[in-house]
Design a protein around this motif. Structure first.
Motif, mmCIF file in Angstrom:
data_model
loop_
_atom_site.group_PDB
_atom_site.id
_atom_site.type_symbol
_atom_site.label_atom_id
_atom_site.label_comp_id
_atom_site.label_asym_id
_atom_site.label_seq_id
_atom_site.Cartn_x
_atom_site.Cartn_y
_atom_site.Cartn_z
ATOM 1 N N ALA A 290 -24.791 -1.059 37.949
ATOM 2 C CA ALA A 290 -23.477 -1.528 37.498
ATOM 3 C C ALA A 290 -22.647 -2.029 38.668
ATOM 4 C CB ALA A 290 -22.746 -0.385 36.773
ATOM 5 N N TRP A 291 -22.656 -1.288 39.769
ATOM 6 C CA TRP A 291 -21.889 -1.682 40.960
ATOM 7 C C TRP A 291 -22.396 -3.024 41.498
ATOM 8 C CZ3 TRP A 291 -17.804 0.625 43.661
ATOM 9 C CH2 TRP A 291 -17.516 0.048 44.904
ATOM 10 N N LEU B 82 -21.310 -5.911 39.289
ATOM 11 C CA LEU B 82 -19.896 -6.234 39.463
ATOM 12 C C LEU B 82 -19.645 -6.907 40.807
ATOM 13 C CD1 LEU B 82 -18.382 -2.957 37.973
ATOM 14 C CD2 LEU B 82 -18.259 -5.245 36.975
ATOM 15 N N TRP C 253 -9.566 -6.396 37.880
ATOM 16 C CA TRP C 253 -10.693 -6.429 36.942
ATOM 17 C C TRP C 253 -11.872 -5.628 37.486
ATOM 18 C CZ3 TRP C 253 -15.648 -8.335 37.736
ATOM 19 C CH2 TRP C 253 -16.463 -8.406 36.606
ATOM 20 N N PHE C 254 -12.208 -5.830 38.756
ATOM 21 C CA PHE C 254 -13.348 -5.139 39.360
ATOM 22 C C PHE C 254 -13.145 -3.627 39.348
ATOM 23 C CE2 PHE C 254 -15.136 -3.235 43.260
ATOM 24 C CZ PHE C 254 -16.479 -3.451 43.037
ATOM 25 N N THR D 157 -11.115 -1.858 37.508
ATOM 26 C CA THR D 157 -11.084 -1.349 36.136
ATOM 27 C C THR D 157 -12.500 -1.127 35.613
ATOM 28 O OG1 THR D 157 -8.987 -2.464 35.679
ATOM 29 C CG2 THR D 157 -10.314 -1.831 33.780
ATOM 30 N N LYS D 158 -13.387 -2.059 35.891
ATOM 31 C CA LYS D 158 -14.775 -1.913 35.455
ATOM 32 C C LYS D 158 -15.475 -0.771 36.193
ATOM 33 C CE LYS D 158 -14.681 -5.290 32.516
ATOM 34 N NZ LYS D 158 -14.739 -5.015 31.058
ATOM 35 N N VAL D 159 -15.236 -0.652 37.498
ATOM 36 C CA VAL D 159 -15.840 0.444 38.263
ATOM 37 C C VAL D 159 -15.333 1.790 37.755
ATOM 38 C CG1 VAL D 159 -15.949 1.545 40.545
ATOM 39 C CG2 VAL D 159 -16.278 -0.925 40.328
ATOM 40 N N GLY E 213 -14.177 2.450 34.773
ATOM 41 C CA GLY E 213 -14.773 2.686 33.460
ATOM 42 C C GLY E 213 -16.210 3.165 33.570
ATOM 43 N N ALA E 214 -16.971 2.586 34.509
ATOM 44 C CA ALA E 214 -18.354 3.020 34.706
ATOM 45 C C ALA E 214 -18.404 4.461 35.201
ATOM 46 C CB ALA E 214 -19.051 2.089 35.702
ATOM 47 N N TYR F 288 -6.737 1.188 42.432
ATOM 48 C CA TYR F 288 -6.834 0.937 40.991
ATOM 49 C C TYR F 288 -5.547 1.339 40.288
ATOM 50 C CZ TYR F 288 -7.875 2.071 36.126
ATOM 51 O OH TYR F 288 -7.820 2.192 34.757
ATOM 52 N N SER G 170 -3.110 -1.143 38.316
ATOM 53 C CA SER G 170 -3.183 -1.068 36.862
ATOM 54 C C SER G 170 -2.020 -0.315 36.232
ATOM 55 C CB SER G 170 -4.511 -0.417 36.442
ATOM 56 O OG SER G 170 -5.602 -1.172 36.923
#
Length: 338
Positions: A58-59, A62, A94-95, A97-99, A101-102, A148, A152
């Protein structure tokens, strides 16, 4: 470790990440089988292989997406389009937030943030003043979580004082070098980093947050002993004595924090304490000790600009006062978990 020139990092490291990402995705079934087989030899709490493989892919995915987006933004900028800074901050948001979430999905990460209640005056100031964030540095990913939340939850544009070695991360290297940030090399005395901090601080507006980690690195008992010894060798007996009284923190290095305050006297100062993954210092620690459910507790408090001491010596004592509050808070948090 000597950092390669920027042109080499762009031509070699950045494309290498994309190649490794494609390889990792194509061979993912093999990694899943290998890590699953290896984890069968371990008791259930230590079966981390699959989670690390999942998070690693995942990392990398991204990272590659960020590099491609940076290329697009670079081309767009070359044709004279504006708002590049806002677009890069949006990309970082965005990055992260995705990290985040993962990490929540894979490591069952939870983060509790304790914020002090604000008066009406403080609430108004929160929206109209820049801030200088002085944060503890410990555990994996603490800086990522802090940035983050600044982006956010608080809609701030962080300006970060970070180690130069972080530029070995290709996507981080590209993005942060296009934004107002500063890198601290190994030999800080010769780096001109104080001038960089002054530059970053003096140009802030109400949307900005300058982030500094005054300890200079993650806490370890050895680093604590060396830091106290340096204070003693400089004849700073009072600071050395106060540093010996802190069990969980390195003594703060006041130069950067004071330079930032002097260069932006209208800024409030925010102190950030956190605990939960403090014992995970090295990659080996993360592999061996990462709990099934990762939990981080954080607390911050804001000191208005009007309440910050005015002379240098008083500011150093005040900074140590705040660091002792952080240390006491960490001790109290650990007692509640026993």
């Amino acid at each position: 470790m000597l950092l390669p020139p920027r042109i080499l990092r762009r031509l070699i490291l950045a494309p290498l990440v994309i190649v490794v990402t494609v390889f990792a995705i194509v061979t993912l079934p093999v990694w899943v089988v290998v890590t699953f087989a290896a984890s069968l030899r371990l008791p259930p709490p230590q079966r981390r292989g699959l989670r690390f493989a999942w998070f690693g892919v995942a990392w990398l995915t991204l990272e590659s997406a960020v590099l491609v987006a940076c290329l697009v933004l670079w081309v767009a900028g070359a044709f004279g389009r504006d708002r590049q800074q806002e677009r890069h901050y949006a990309l970082i948001r965005w990055f992260l937030t995705k990290v985040y979430g993962a990490a929540v999905q894979i490591f069952r990460l939870t983060v509790d943030i304790h914020e002090p209640p604000l008066t009406e005056e403080e609430q108004a100031a929160r929206l109209t003043r820049p801030v200088i964030v002085l944060a503890r540095h410990a555990g994996p990913g603490d800086s990522f979580l802090l940035i983050y939340h600044l982006l956010s939850l608080y809609d701030r544009r962080p300006r970060i004082v970070m180690k130069a070695a972080l530029q070995f991360d290709p996507s981080l290297d590209v993005v942060v070098n296009r934004l107002p940030n500063a890198f601290v090399p190994r030999r800080t005395a010769e780096s001109g980093i104080i001038d960089e901090i002054k530059r970053l601080s003096s140009t802030m507006d109400e949307d900005d947050a300058l982030v500094i980690f005054p300890e200079g690195g993650n806490f370890t008992p050895r680093r604590r002993r060396l830091a106290i010894r340096r204070l003693e060798e400089k004849g700073l007996d009072e600071e050395a004595s106060r540093a010996r009284g802190m069990d969980h923190l390195l003594p703060p290095r006041p130069g950067g924090a004071i330079a930032a305050i002097e260069s932006c006297p209208s800024a409030d100062v925010v102190f950030v304490a956190h605990t939960g993954l403090d014992d995970l210092i090295t990659v080996g620690d993360v592999w061996r000790k990462l709990p099934v459910s990762a939990h981080i507790t954080a607390k911050w408090w804001r000191v208005p600009a009007s309440r910050i001491p005015k002379d240098r010596e008083a500011r150093i004592r005040w900074l140590y006062d705040q660091w002792e509050l952080i240390d006491d808070w960490i001790s109290a948090q650990r007692l509640t978990l026993r």
